[in-house]
Write a protein that holds these residues in place. Structure first.
Motif, PDB file in Angstrom:
ATOM      1  N   ALA A   1      32.435  51.368  52.660  1.00  0.00           N
ATOM      2  CA  ALA A   1      32.108  50.583  51.469  1.00  0.00           C
ATOM      3  C   ALA A   1      33.168  49.525  51.224  1.00  0.00           C
ATOM      4  O   ALA A   1      34.364  49.816  51.226  1.00  0.00           O
ATOM      5  N   LEU A   2      32.707  48.285  51.026  1.00  0.00           N
ATOM      6  CA  LEU A   2      33.581  47.179  50.658  1.00  0.00           C
ATOM      7  C   LEU A   2      33.182  46.757  49.245  1.00  0.00           C
ATOM      8  O   LEU A   2      32.072  46.279  49.019  1.00  0.00           O
ATOM      9  N   LEU A   3      34.080  46.940  48.295  1.00  0.00           N
ATOM     10  CA  LEU A   3      33.807  46.627  46.901  1.00  0.00           C
ATOM     11  C   LEU A   3      34.554  45.366  46.488  1.00  0.00           C
ATOM     12  O   LEU A   3      35.767  45.274  46.661  1.00  0.00           O
ATOM     13  N   THR A   4      33.836  44.395  45.944  1.00  0.00           N
ATOM     14  CA  THR A   4      34.448  43.197  45.383  1.00  0.00           C
ATOM     15  C   THR A   4      34.697  43.424  43.901  1.00  0.00           C
ATOM     16  O   THR A   4      33.767  43.751  43.158  1.00  0.00           O
ATOM     17  N   ILE A   5      35.950  43.277  43.462  1.00  0.00           N
ATOM     18  CA  ILE A   5      36.266  43.483  42.050  1.00  0.00           C
ATOM     19  C   ILE A   5      36.467  42.134  41.370  1.00  0.00           C
ATOM     20  O   ILE A   5      36.975  41.189  41.973  1.00  0.00           O
ATOM     21  N   PRO A   6      36.051  41.999  40.105  1.00  0.00           N
ATOM     22  CA  PRO A   6      36.223  40.727  39.388  1.00  0.00           C
ATOM     23  C   PRO A   6      37.692  40.463  39.072  1.00  0.00           C
ATOM     24  O   PRO A   6      38.396  41.354  38.587  1.00  0.00           O
ATOM     25  N   THR A   7      38.143  39.250  39.328  1.00  0.00           N
ATOM     26  CA  THR A   7      39.508  38.860  38.952  1.00  0.00           C
ATOM     27  C   THR A   7      39.528  37.570  38.135  1.00  0.00           C
ATOM     28  O   THR A   7      40.593  37.113  37.734  1.00  0.00           O
ATOM     29  N   LEU A   8      38.358  36.981  37.894  1.00  0.00           N
ATOM     30  CA  LEU A   8      38.281  35.736  37.128  1.00  0.00           C
ATOM     31  C   LEU A   8      38.617  35.949  35.659  1.00  0.00           C
ATOM     32  O   LEU A   8      39.128  35.042  34.993  1.00  0.00           O
ATOM     33  N   GLY A   9      38.342  37.143  35.136  1.00  0.00           N
ATOM     34  CA  GLY A   9      38.718  37.452  33.765  1.00  0.00           C
ATOM     35  C   GLY A   9      37.582  37.495  32.776  1.00  0.00           C
ATOM     36  O   GLY A   9      37.799  37.769  31.594  1.00  0.00           O
ATOM     37  N   TRP A  10      36.346  37.228  33.219  1.00  0.00           N
ATOM     38  CA  TRP A  10      35.182  37.264  32.336  1.00  0.00           C
ATOM     39  C   TRP A  10      34.023  37.942  33.053  1.00  0.00           C
ATOM     40  O   TRP A  10      33.789  37.696  34.243  1.00  0.00           O
TER      41      TRP A  10
ATOM     42  N   LEU B   1      32.013  59.504  42.746  1.00  0.00           N
ATOM     43  CA  LEU B   1      31.499  59.401  44.111  1.00  0.00           C
ATOM     44  C   LEU B   1      32.631  59.471  45.129  1.00  0.00           C
ATOM     45  O   LEU B   1      32.983  60.530  45.609  1.00  0.00           O
ATOM     46  N   TYR B   2      33.220  58.337  45.430  1.00  0.00           N
ATOM     47  CA  TYR B   2      34.391  58.286  46.297  1.00  0.00           C
ATOM     48  C   TYR B   2      35.007  56.899  46.205  1.00  0.00           C
ATOM     49  O   TYR B   2      34.374  55.950  45.738  1.00  0.00           O
ATOM     50  N   THR B   3      36.231  56.783  46.623  1.00  0.00           N
ATOM     51  CA  THR B   3      36.948  55.512  46.544  1.00  0.00           C
ATOM     52  C   THR B   3      36.518  54.606  47.691  1.00  0.00           C
ATOM     53  O   THR B   3      36.478  55.041  48.843  1.00  0.00           O
ATOM     54  N   PRO B   4      36.177  53.347  47.418  1.00  0.00           N
ATOM     55  CA  PRO B   4      35.814  52.437  48.519  1.00  0.00           C
ATOM     56  C   PRO B   4      36.978  52.256  49.478  1.00  0.00           C
ATOM     57  O   PRO B   4      38.137  52.155  49.063  1.00  0.00           O
ATOM     58  N   GLN B   5      36.660  52.200  50.764  1.00  0.00           N
ATOM     59  CA  GLN B   5      37.709  52.029  51.772  1.00  0.00           C
ATOM     60  C   GLN B   5      38.275  50.619  51.773  1.00  0.00           C
ATOM     61  O   GLN B   5      39.415  50.407  52.207  1.00  0.00           O
ATOM     62  N   PHE B   6      37.486  49.653  51.315  1.00  0.00           N
ATOM     63  CA  PHE B   6      37.894  48.257  51.324  1.00  0.00           C
ATOM     64  C   PHE B   6      37.678  47.663  49.934  1.00  0.00           C
ATOM     65  O   PHE B   6      36.630  47.884  49.317  1.00  0.00           O
TER      66      PHE B   6
END
Length: 539
Positions: A146-155, A214-219
């Motif tokens: 799993a590759l998860l994209t996390i928001p960093t823009l702030g909104w 669930l589980y922590t994304p590897q990426f």
């Protein structure tokens, strides 16, 4: 898990599917070079029912040459529906794209479509409790990373109501600020109209939630295409991102994720396209403020210096996106089709001059490997969005297969096709030949072998070996009208063992399996416009 936009009720504009097709950037070329000299495609000829006795060309394989592991992570997709995920068995599944920047994980089904659709909020047709939880569950059940994209823009979106948007008009509709952007500014939005602010702690809580549920994304990737936030997310980021902002935002979030999830592999800067590998949207003034340095080398140097001082690596994978200019479309006319197949050379061939406004050799993969070695050794290369277009046609399928073969041969670590080929389309079967050709998990070998075609403009070849000794050889006939008889070398050139042919062509509705007579075939007839995978079992 396929996310689709529900029918819009705000105004009369229909809602697009998630995510809408991205518009390739058409910024001016950095420098002009010599005129393109593409490798010619063989002259078209009618396919003969009885192939000539003599071979048209030869394929040679050197089992000792070019050996290196092929990463299973190059066979990645971008959040396909569950049935595609299980049918194609990708090595990695990505949660990403423009909507990921404004996803509210606490609500579970709320995004803002940004400039892709009038800066509206919406649920993309998802009616469950948590889209990201379902993504992680589906990915886990399909045995993919799993590759998860996390928001960093702030909104992120404050609700999933399509009537909520950043630029409401006087008549109660939703506007797009006349397509204003950071380089051509117009109306400035109140970011709180459709969004709520978040910070790094929100992302860390999201990761803790996933680990518990669930589980922590590897990426983990630090957002999506920050280089064009001032275009895509103009309503909440009306300024053009600079070198410094991209670096500082990356380090802030990557450092926090590393501290909480030390085993996750971190990706950045997730650059959108060729022009922004070397420049920022803030223009010449920003570039001059950094001594005229190209952006990606500068970014790698800066992160390396930070990490060496901190004693902790915060970048594992240099993440870029790559769409060949003018080819990410559904066009498959004769000229476009021929160029599409030639253009795969932009991934590796230093003599191939890109036939778009770039007008210079790209040689993307070796260029990026060299750039990494010079600026932050040990970083891996990821291409988390790529697409050569027209994958519902045989032409697009051939290009898709060629790119997957090249990525394995040229030692890419991680790659995700954007988004996924439509089920039972030519592109679907092209991908399947690499990842699940027999519906039993059969996949292209994991050790690359040197394979050479005497006429690569006509037939290209990719070879690999599995841990158990099984040999896989993919042959791609790129001529739309002419069959090819290929010589596979003298007896003994291929390992002795039962050979099976898995083929997809413009005349087929699915992958056709044929057991070849004898052992170690020495020749093969390839239909026009076809993909032929020879699998030889080890004795």
């Amino acid at each position: 898990m396929l996310l689709l936009l529900a029918t819009a009720s705000c105004g009369t504009q229909p809602a697009p599917a998630l995510p809408p097709a991205r518009t390739p950037t058409t910024s001016p070329a950095i420098a002009a070079h010599a005129t393109a000299t593409p490798e010619p495609t063989p002259a078209a000829a009618s396919a003969s029912a009885t192939p000539a006795v003599a071979a048209d060309l030869s394929i040679s394989i050197d089992p000792a040459g070019g050996r290196h592991p092929i990463s299973p992570l190059i066979y990645g997709l971008n959040n396909p529906p569950s049935e595609v995920l299980h049918a194609l068995r990708p090595g990695i599944n990505r949660w990403g794209g423009n909507p990921s920047t404004r996803y509210n994980w606490r609500l579970g089904n709320a995004w803002n479509a940004a400039s892709d659709w009038q800066y509206r909020n919406g649920d993309y047709g998802y009616t469950g409790k948590s889209a990201s939880d379902d993504f992680m569950r589906d990915t886990r059940d399909a045995d993919a990373a799993a590759l998860l994209t996390i928001p960093t823009l702030g909104w992120v979106a404050k609700n999933n109501d399509t009537n909520t948007c950043s630029f409401p008009t006087d008549d109660g509709q939703c506007g797009d600020a006349s397509q204003a952007n950071c380089e051509k500014p117009g109306a400035i939005a109140d970011p709180k109209r459709a969004n709520v602010p978040i910070d790094v702690q929100s992302d860390l809580e999201w990761l803790r939630h996933l680990k518990g549920a669930l589980y922590t994304p590897q990426f983990v990737a630090m957002d999506n295409e920050p280089d064009i936030w001032g275009h895509t997310h103009y309503d909440v980021h009306p300024s053009c991102t600079t070198y410094d902002e991209i670096r500082d935002t990356y380090l802030k979030y990557a450092g926090a994720v590393r501290a909480q999830n030390p085993n996750a592999q971190l990706l950045g800067p997730v650059s959108c396209c060729w022009y922004y590998y070397w420049n920022s949207a803030a223009g010449d003034q920003d570039r001059a403020a950094h001594d005229g340095q190209d952006f990606l080398p500068w970014f790698l140097q800066q992160v390396r210096q930070h990490d060496e001082t901190a004693g902790v690596r915060t970048l594992d994978v240099l993440d870029i996106h790559y769409y060949p200019e003018g080819l990410y479309n559904d066009d498959a006319d004769a000229d476009t089709a021929a160029r599409r197949l030639r253009s795969t050379r932009s991934l590796w061939d230093e003599t191939y001059v890109d036939e778009s406004w770039i007008n210079q050799p790209v040689a993307l993969i070796p260029r990026m490997h060299k750039l990494i070695a010079q600026n932050y050794p040990g970083t891996k290369l990821g291409i988390t969005e790529w697409n050569w277009g027209a994958d519902r046609t045989m032409n697009g399928a051939l290009a898709l297969a060629e790119v997957l073969g090249i990525m394995g041969r040229e030692d890419v670590y991680l790659a995700n096709y954007w988004r996924y080929p439509e089920p039972n389309s030519p592109g679907f079967y092209a991908f399947k030949l690499f990842s699940n050709y027999d519906n039993q998990g059969g996949h292209f070998g994991n050790v690359s072998l040197a394979a050479t075609s005497s006429q690569p403009g006509w037939v290209s070849a990719f070879a690999a070996q599995s841990d158990g000794g099984r040999l896989t050889l993919l042959l791609i006939n790129k001529d739309p009208q002419r069959a090819a008889t290929v010589s596979l070398g003298s007896p003994g050139a291929l390992p002795a063992g039962q050979a099976t042919l898995f083929r997809y062509s413009q005349a087929a509705e699915t992958i056709v399996r044929t057991t070849l007579p004898g052992v170690a075939p020495t020749s093969l007839v390839l239909p026009a416009y076809s993909l032929s995978l020879v699998v030889i079992e080890a004795k």
